[in-house]
Design an enzyme around this catalytic site. Structure first.
Site, short mmCIF file in Angstrom:
data_model
loop_
_atom_site.label_atom_id
_atom_site.label_comp_id
_atom_site.label_asym_id
_atom_site.label_seq_id
_atom_site.Cartn_x
_atom_site.Cartn_y
_atom_site.Cartn_z
N HIS A 42 0.83 -1.21 0.00
CA HIS A 42 0.00 0.00 0.00
C HIS A 42 0.86 1.26 0.00
O HIS A 42 0.88 2.01 0.97
CB HIS A 42 -0.91 0.00 1.22
CG HIS A 42 -1.88 -1.15 1.26
ND1 HIS A 42 -1.49 -2.43 1.58
CD2 HIS A 42 -3.20 -1.22 0.98
CE1 HIS A 42 -2.55 -3.24 1.51
NE2 HIS A 42 -3.59 -2.54 1.15
N GLY A 129 -4.06 -4.32 10.95
CA GLY A 129 -4.40 -4.74 9.61
C GLY A 129 -5.89 -5.05 9.52
O GLY A 129 -6.48 -5.02 8.46
N GLU A 372 -17.69 -4.14 24.47
CA GLU A 372 -16.87 -5.33 24.59
C GLU A 372 -15.65 -5.31 23.68
O GLU A 372 -14.64 -5.94 23.98
CB GLU A 372 -17.71 -6.59 24.32
CG GLU A 372 -18.79 -6.86 25.37
CD GLU A 372 -20.08 -6.09 25.13
OE1 GLU A 372 -20.16 -5.32 24.14
OE2 GLU A 372 -21.02 -6.25 25.94
#
Lengths: 630, 630
Positions: A42, A129, A372
């Protein structure tokens, strides 16, 4: 604690600015070179943030690259993990990764310079990622820094703009503000383009700023390619002790390579060789500029771990009725004697009994409210700082809501302790939304995971004690209701073991249960015995790793006849764990019935629901009789 | 489309106000009665919202209770599903649930009045009880109403304040504003107290309002017990066509029962009998007030489903190399001929190939950006309105990030189609954060799930076609790389089936693969054949349900020798599915090797990683030879 004031960088004069610019250019050149050489990666997402990182590294980050484990080091987390070319180019510029390694091993098999960063690299705290996780993890690091270490390190996070659409980013922002994490700065690289077209808010920096401010953080909107503006923002960020800062940097994707600047269709694509050569040449070619990062303040954490502290374990008498969740609470409270133990709650501490820890160590109890994902991420961040973090909630929410965070914690190979209470149909009246019936399958498939499911209070206590020193992600499944204590306080429960009950030479069948179904198996064995059938019972409290040897022995000893009963769906749970353990080149002869929850349960009493699900003593008895008869 | 203007309620005069107040009182009385009778439940969380619901039901909701499936009906979703006593008390007040059913069956075994609402009740759209999901689901209903049905129904959502800490609520808010859902109103019952103490923001209504406005919704702050204020807010909410509205209602938990009003420690607790009797008496005792809900506008959805529309399926020739994700894209684009098909993307449509649908039916393609929880919830909401929704993203993110939403979609028993691409180590260079290696285990354990994993383009096309008409949650796992077409275009792939290759009377072993490993198995069979070993190969494209009969036949025919190879962790995946299918009272003789990914993969080429994971043709061949030798 720190005994040295934080230094501030010198004046940003022309020479300093020029150095930063040449550094930014080199980060660009190296990002292009390594990704083009790899043929993937990228680069455009790296180019947009080159100035942000150059200013940070040269003037604000305090980091001893030779000692990445140094407690006083700042932390740098790439929440946009796909910008790994930029991160690794930084590592080259600070001198910890060689030019050859960067250019020739990036994304290659066996290289530590993977497509997205993982803690294989000693300077990487957490694997990223999966977008929307780096900032939540950083909140955990920041919480540790402010409330546990009490050290003045700062946590810097490079975020992408696309990931601001993840709710987890706002859970993180909310908690960072709630806990007044002035030691946390997020830099959002607002380059306007996602993988597939413009982002939702594009360059509407004001809208981002309003959201950030509404969530309680300081928002600084800047031109992300303006060195002076970046420097001012970073200075301001570090000097705000009571509030996290979010720097909203307007940037251009592909900046520095005019052919692709701000153009769609260039996400996640390496530049072709010819284009890369032109780009590198126009940027002045490869250079060897070195970043000189400031050293961290000296100091030591306010907490010193003591794995040998005197932990006074709770005790129960055989026959006493105790819920395993209550045993967890009592044990984790006892474990508070170890200063490195931390507990995180998802606003259900009174139900999970995690709150008993709060009574004895309120300063190490963190309320994450009903969030959570952030609950897990905070535990991950604290684990990065060496704390032994227990995160507890209802199993249905603890495992399934943040499952991607647990998955990534596995990729990070951090140590986590998860305690999920109220598992299975056994919870009764609350109904299926509250019943974890897939948690064992999901957790067994997590890299580094251990899955435990004790049947009584002493077993729970011993396993919770052991969890504190178990590597990887340990999940303990606990039951809502109170059941009789069946083990003595001295009994040991090693991970990977099991307990065999009623074993004898006349056994013709083995009944296997864990947690609530162990009690059903014991009741079934008693009934079977009344009918002249000797049944061995195995308490499979350690579901992963599982005691394959004892299972095989029991299988052979009882003519291959097994009944497995589990308060879980039939796929991938305890039955599957047993089958996987028995399967091999010489799988023993097997006559097995797998009793598990099928279909959708409703409300009812625990015993009604266990029976309706076909996992009660009555069903186990019937299944055993059929197998013995056949 | 609607051909009738929306009526507005008459003046809120003294009589109307009095009726509403008596209605609110009855809702309180009934909430107390049913929960005390059950001995569990959440009365205090119901009491705080009694006026909100009384005003909504009596003056704003447009609903034909005799025809809950009527397309023009408004929708009422209790995102705070634990307030089920209030919801069921409403059902009594509108006349669809009798007093006896309410008081005597709530939370009882076999009753449809479960602890948290599920669509067992025809007026419940989606199961709630896992907080932070009702509002996201409602966004899906709202999207369907505005963009697909084009009907003027309104979606009303009762939210709790604790659940505002869930990131998913902000994903929902963001998408509701982005898609200008003026047909959506959230009522947040800000009663200040969570399960275990005060909520994070307590009664800081302004802070909530700033967050709501920053996310692009209209915020209205009111006293949630003031009938006139509620009525004004609901009127304003419905009359704002371009913006969702969030009514932030300051309320008192336990309102109406002075002993417990605004007191901590009363969450999720039924009042003891004596306290309940006092409370009911002081509220005037049981009554029989009836709500007269307005009827919905007449109208029909703008889209009429046509399962028989002419779908021109894509075709490929044998040997051609095609990625299964590309085959998904081509097929779902062909399926656009059916007007009820909808596609939702998580900002990766160019990679998953979902974007091919956009090219042919942009009005039915919904970009949810990187917000996978909302991606699933939107599909759930559209499914509620009868649309056939496909949600696609990378498998690692599609399954693990919104796993709790998938779990709850199972509890709701809605139909969902999930397509997860880029599964397993096969993705190559991007590294482990992007590799789904636990998705099969997780998805197999979901109630109503079907799990498919095709090996080539024609298989994918046929399975995607079939998914459109499959009930429950169907998950198709797709591969990144291009592999040879092995099936003819006419070949059928029924769910629950498998394909047997190279079957013959001399077979001594069976190799089982799916997706990418099927190709490895075929290559291995070819190598084995060269060495004189006849291997049968099974393409287990349907992992759940699995074709147990064919597996058993193959097992018996090849001396119980099986090799299973899967691009997934060893727990709960394809190997477990095979073992679960073979296991029984008469499990066949079994000599099996389970080849799966162990440990943490890194970056590399797909073939390097398949080989390093031990699931390549080479490893399958070796495993087969060992089994045959033994």
């Amino acid at each position: 604690m720190s005994n040295q004031p934080i230094q501030t960088p010198g004046p940003l004069d022309a020479a300093a600015t020029e150095l930063i610019q040449s550094l930014a250019t080199q980060l660009r050149v190296d990002s292009i070179r390594c990704s083009t050489q790899a043929g993937s990666g990228h680069p455009t997402s790296s180019l947009s943030a080159a100035e942000l990182m150059a200013v940070l590294l040269q003037r604000h980050l305090r980091y001893d690259w030779d000692h990445p484990a140094e407690a006083t080091n700042d932390h740098l987390i790439f929440s946009k993990g796909h910008a790994s070319p930029l991160l690794y180019s930084i590592y080259r510029a600070v001198g910890v990764v060689g030019e050859d390694e960067l250019i020739h091993t990036y994304r290659q098999f066996g290289s530590r310079l993977e497509g997205h960063p993982t803690p294989l690299l000693p300077w990487v705290d957490v694997a990223t990622g999966s977008l929307g996780q780096g900032l939540p993890d950083a909140v955990g690091v920041g919480l540790a820094g402010k409330y546990l270490d009490k050290l003045p390190f700062h946590t810097w996070v490079l975020c992408g703009d696309s990931e601001m659409a993840e709710g987890s980013m706002w859970e993180a922002m909310d908690k960072a503000a709630f806990y007044k994490l002035g030691n946390l700065t997020a830099m959002v690289d607002v380059n306007r383009l996602g993988q597939d077209g413009p982002t939702e808010l594009q360059w509407d920096l004001d809208r981002y700023a309003r959201r950030v401010e509404a969530f309680g953080a300081q928002a600084l909107v800047i031109d992300g390619h303006d060195v002076k503006a970046i420097d001012d923002a970073l200075t301001e960020a570090r000097s705000n002790p009571a509030q996290p800062t979010v720097i909203l940097a307007k940037t251009i994707k592909g900046k520095g390579v005019p052919e692709i600047e701000n153009k769609n269709g260039w996400h996640g694509k390496a530049l072709p060789q010819d284009m890369a050569e032109r780009a590198v040449a126009s940027l002045g070619g490869p250079t060897n500029v070195r970043i000189t990062t400031a050293m961290p303040a000296t100091g030591t954490p306010a907490i010193t771990a003591n794995a040998h502290a005197d932990v006074v374990m709770p005790r129960w008498e055989k026959g006493e009725k105790v819920a395993t969740r209550a045993a967890f609470g009592a044990t984790v409270a006892a474990l508070a004697a170890r200063p490195e133990i931390v507990v995180l709650d998802g606003e259900v501490g009174n139900s999970t009994h995690a709150a008993e820890f709060k009574d004895v160590a309120p300063e190490r109890y963190f309320e994450m409210y009903i969030a959570e994902q952030q609950l897990i991420a905070a535990a991950v961040g604290m684990s990065v700082r060496g704390y032994v973090a227990f995160a507890a909630s209802f199993a249905a929410f603890l495992i399934s809501r943040p499952f991607d965070f647990i998955r990534m914690a596995g990729v990070s190979e951090v140590d986590l302790r998860l305690v999920g209470t109220h598992a299975g149909v056994e919870i009764g009246q609350d109904g299926p939304s509250q019943m974890a019936l897939e948690d064992i399958a999901a957790m067994r498939a997590i890299h580094t995971s251990t899955v435990l499911y004790p049947a009584d209070a002493p077993a729970t206590a011993q396993l919770v004690l052991g969890m504190a020193d178990t590597k990887g992600i340990t999940y303990l499944r606990a039951t809502r209701g109170a059941y009789p204590v069946i083990y003595a306080p001295e009994e040991k429960f090693p991970v990977g073991g099991c307990k065999v009950h009623h074993s004898g030479p006349e056994d013709v069948i083995t009944l296997i249960g864990a947690g609530v179904t162990l009690h059903e198996c014991l009741a079934a064995a008693s009934k079977l015995s009344d009918g002249g059938i000797n049944a061995r019972v195995i308490d499979l409290y350690s579901i992963k790793p599982v005691d394959g040897e004892t299972l095989r022995q029991a299988c052979r000893a009882t003519g291959g006849r097994l009944v497995v009963a589990e308060d879980h769906y039939p796929q991938g749970g305890i039955g599957a764990a047993v089958l996987e353990a028995l399967a091999g080149p010489d799988t023993p002869e097997l006559h097995i019935k797998l009793l598990a929850v099928r279909g959708l349960p409703g409300s009812g009493t625990p015993s009604e629901l266990l029976d309706a699900a076909g996992i009660s003593a009555r069903h186990i008895t019937a299944a055993a009789r059929e197998l013995v008869k056949e």
